[in-house]
Design a protein around this motif. Structure first.
Motif, PDB file in Angstrom:
ATOM      1  N   PRO A 181      70.518 -23.677  70.106  1.00  0.00           N
ATOM      2  CA  PRO A 181      71.653 -22.735  70.146  1.00  0.00           C
ATOM      3  C   PRO A 181      72.875 -23.228  69.386  1.00  0.00           C
ATOM      4  CG  PRO A 181      70.651 -22.956  72.311  1.00  0.00           C
ATOM      5  CD  PRO A 181      70.008 -23.992  71.441  1.00  0.00           C
ATOM      6  N   LEU A 182      73.000 -24.544  69.180  1.00  0.00           N
ATOM      7  CA  LEU A 182      74.126 -25.075  68.420  1.00  0.00           C
ATOM      8  C   LEU A 182      74.246 -24.395  67.068  1.00  0.00           C
ATOM      9  CD1 LEU A 182      76.344 -27.305  68.096  1.00  0.00           C
ATOM     10  CD2 LEU A 182      74.563 -28.734  67.074  1.00  0.00           C
ATOM     11  N   ALA A 183      73.113 -24.022  66.491  1.00  0.00           N
ATOM     12  CA  ALA A 183      73.134 -23.425  65.159  1.00  0.00           C
ATOM     13  C   ALA A 183      73.576 -21.972  65.183  1.00  0.00           C
ATOM     14  CB  ALA A 183      71.748 -23.516  64.527  1.00  0.00           C
ATOM     15  N   SER A 184      73.368 -21.276  66.287  1.00  0.00           N
ATOM     16  CA  SER A 184      73.670 -19.847  66.336  1.00  0.00           C
ATOM     17  C   SER A 184      75.174 -19.600  66.411  1.00  0.00           C
ATOM     18  CB  SER A 184      72.985 -19.208  67.543  1.00  0.00           C
ATOM     19  OG  SER A 184      71.593 -19.347  67.460  1.00  0.00           O
ATOM     20  N   GLY A 185      75.609 -18.478  65.846  1.00  0.00           N
ATOM     21  CA  GLY A 185      77.003 -18.102  65.964  1.00  0.00           C
ATOM     22  C   GLY A 185      77.563 -17.517  64.685  1.00  0.00           C
ATOM     23  N   ILE A 186      78.870 -17.229  64.729  1.00  0.00           N
ATOM     24  CA  ILE A 186      79.606 -16.720  63.579  1.00  0.00           C
ATOM     25  C   ILE A 186      80.538 -17.817  63.104  1.00  0.00           C
ATOM     26  CG2 ILE A 186      81.242 -14.974  62.760  1.00  0.00           C
ATOM     27  CD1 ILE A 186      80.163 -13.136  64.984  1.00  0.00           C
ATOM     28  N   PHE A 187      80.563 -18.033  61.802  1.00  0.00           N
ATOM     29  CA  PHE A 187      81.388 -19.077  61.199  1.00  0.00           C
ATOM     30  C   PHE A 187      82.105 -18.501  59.984  1.00  0.00           C
ATOM     31  CE2 PHE A 187      77.484 -20.721  62.978  1.00  0.00           C
ATOM     32  CZ  PHE A 187      77.822 -21.881  63.663  1.00  0.00           C
ATOM     33  N   ARG A 201      76.774 -15.535  59.699  1.00  0.00           N
ATOM     34  CA  ARG A 201      76.341 -15.253  61.061  1.00  0.00           C
ATOM     35  C   ARG A 201      74.885 -15.688  61.185  1.00  0.00           C
ATOM     36  NH1 ARG A 201      77.241  -9.782  61.650  1.00  0.00           N
ATOM     37  NH2 ARG A 201      75.059  -9.111  61.575  1.00  0.00           N
ATOM     38  N   ILE A 202      74.632 -16.631  62.095  1.00  0.00           N
ATOM     39  CA  ILE A 202      73.270 -17.119  62.347  1.00  0.00           C
ATOM     40  C   ILE A 202      72.849 -16.587  63.709  1.00  0.00           C
ATOM     41  CG2 ILE A 202      71.779 -19.127  62.485  1.00  0.00           C
ATOM     42  CD1 ILE A 202      73.890 -20.716  60.990  1.00  0.00           C
ATOM     43  N   GLU A 203      71.753 -15.859  63.741  1.00  0.00           N
ATOM     44  CA  GLU A 203      71.347 -15.198  64.978  1.00  0.00           C
ATOM     45  C   GLU A 203      69.832 -15.141  65.075  1.00  0.00           C
ATOM     46  OE1 GLU A 203      73.165 -11.389  64.760  1.00  0.00           O
ATOM     47  OE2 GLU A 203      72.223 -10.856  62.874  1.00  0.00           O
ATOM     48  N   PRO A 204      69.305 -14.909  66.286  1.00  0.00           N
ATOM     49  CA  PRO A 204      67.851 -14.827  66.436  1.00  0.00           C
ATOM     50  C   PRO A 204      67.260 -13.725  65.579  1.00  0.00           C
ATOM     51  CG  PRO A 204      68.904 -15.066  68.570  1.00  0.00           C
ATOM     52  CD  PRO A 204      70.002 -14.825  67.587  1.00  0.00           C
ATOM     53  N   GLY A 205      66.081 -14.008  65.007  1.00  0.00           N
ATOM     54  CA  GLY A 205      65.359 -13.003  64.247  1.00  0.00           C
ATOM     55  C   GLY A 205      64.570 -12.090  65.160  1.00  0.00           C
ATOM     56  N   GLU A 206      63.891 -11.134  64.571  1.00  0.00           N
ATOM     57  CA  GLU A 206      63.122 -10.181  65.369  1.00  0.00           C
ATOM     58  C   GLU A 206      61.917 -10.844  66.019  1.00  0.00           C
ATOM     59  OE1 GLU A 206      62.124  -6.842  62.976  1.00  0.00           O
ATOM     60  OE2 GLU A 206      64.205  -6.164  62.748  1.00  0.00           O
ATOM     61  N   ALA A 207      61.359 -11.872  65.377  1.00  0.00           N
ATOM     62  CA  ALA A 207      60.210 -12.574  65.951  1.00  0.00           C
ATOM     63  C   ALA A 207      60.669 -13.946  66.415  1.00  0.00           C
ATOM     64  CB  ALA A 207      59.096 -12.679  64.900  1.00  0.00           C
ATOM     65  N   VAL A 238      67.979 -15.933  61.706  1.00  0.00           N
ATOM     66  CA  VAL A 238      68.294 -15.259  60.452  1.00  0.00           C
ATOM     67  C   VAL A 238      69.676 -15.724  60.014  1.00  0.00           C
ATOM     68  CG1 VAL A 238      68.623 -13.062  59.264  1.00  0.00           C
ATOM     69  CG2 VAL A 238      66.906 -13.257  61.067  1.00  0.00           C
ATOM     70  N   TRP A 239      69.779 -16.114  58.764  1.00  0.00           N
ATOM     71  CA  TRP A 239      71.047 -16.531  58.146  1.00  0.00           C
ATOM     72  C   TRP A 239      71.613 -15.328  57.407  1.00  0.00           C
ATOM     73  CZ3 TRP A 239      73.522 -21.448  57.321  1.00  0.00           C
ATOM     74  CH2 TRP A 239      74.466 -21.471  56.298  1.00  0.00           C
ATOM     75  N   ARG A 240      72.761 -14.840  57.855  1.00  0.00           N
ATOM     76  CA  ARG A 240      73.371 -13.671  57.217  1.00  0.00           C
ATOM     77  C   ARG A 240      74.744 -14.042  56.672  1.00  0.00           C
ATOM     78  NH1 ARG A 240      69.909  -9.711  59.043  1.00  0.00           N
ATOM     79  NH2 ARG A 240      69.278  -9.776  61.244  1.00  0.00           N
TER      80      ARG A 240
END
Length: 253
Positions: free
Chosen positions: A16-22, A45-51, A55-57
């Motif tokens: 979870p450290l990687a997830s979030g908005i930066f 924005r790093i967030e869980p993918g569909e599977a 996902v890096w956005r």
């Protein structure tokens, strides 16, 4: 720790450290104030993918997605798109090292911790993206031509008040996230709000503040009004008669 599956097994979600908005909103602002050439405004924005995996956005100031790439957990690291990164952990910090030529000429994270992310830009420069906190806002703008029948109101009381254009449950963040409402054929002027969790560089007498700014489309760099609260506050609002807004830290209520 980064979760890595055995060879041949489905990849699991990185920590979870990687997830979030930066975003690098604060560096861009303060570099400009100091007369330095700031890096380009950058949001991720790093967030869980569909599977599985993440996902890096890359996002703009309004949260619109500019590009998306899958993040896969691989032995000893990550793969963002075609770029492989070795990953190590130390004292609550994730360190990432590019492993192949596919990482050249693209933005890659070098370090992620609770405070934010160090990002290497495609031109080789580094920029600091601070970790954002998500906020939920309502925003309302007074119409230019209010309804003529019935009693007049002093402000928005529901989303069907015809004197006011009203939008609830708008999602943004406190690292320069922006929202807009009005304009076009809505009958109301366009209002833009921005939230910043500001920490001034030393030396300064200014205290850290959670700031809510109001802009018009005529000048999206110079605020026409702003209000502030203690950075520990869970809500900040503003009332300018022609517009009103309130933003609450997501999950605080």
């Amino acid at each position: 720790m980064l979760l890595i599956s055995p060879p041949g097994a489905p990849a699991t979600h990185p920590a979870p450290l990687a997830s979030g908005i930066f975003t690098n909103e604060e560096q861009v602002y303060f570099d400009g104030e100091a007369g330095r050439t700031p890096p380009p405004w950058t949001g991720v924005r790093i967030e869980p993918g569909e599977a599985t995996g993440l996902v890096w956005r890359t996002i703009d100031r309004f949260g619109a997605v500019l590009a998306s790439e899958p993040v896969a957990a691989v032995p000893d690291g990550w793969r963002i798109g075609a770029c492989s990164l070795g990953v190590t952990h130390a004292a609550g910090t994730m360190h990432l090292v590019p492993q192949d030529k596919a990482c050249n000429g693209r933005a890659i994270p070098l370090r992620i911790d609770a405070a934010g992310m160090t990002l290497r830009l495609p031109d080789g420069r580094e920029t600091m993206l601070r970790r954002a906190r998500p906020f939920v806002c309502w925003l309302t703008v007074k119409r230019d031509a209010p309804k003529t029948d019935g009693p007049k109101s002093d402000g928005p009381k529901s989303d069907d008040n015809e004197d006011w254009l009203f939008e609830p449950n708008m999602l943004t963040h406190d690292q320069g996230g922006r929202l807009r409402l009005g304009g076009g054929d809505t009958g109301a002027p366009e209002a833009i709000i921005r939230i910043r969790n500001v920490v001034w560089p030393q030396p300064t007498r200014n205290r850290p503040s959670l700031v809510l700014y109001v802009f018009t489309p005529d000048d999206t760099d110079r605020a026409v009004a702003y209000g502030w609260a203690d950075p520990g506050a869970v809500r900040v609002g503003i009332n300018q008669r022609w517009m009103q807004a309130s933003c609450t830290l997501q999950g605080a209520e």
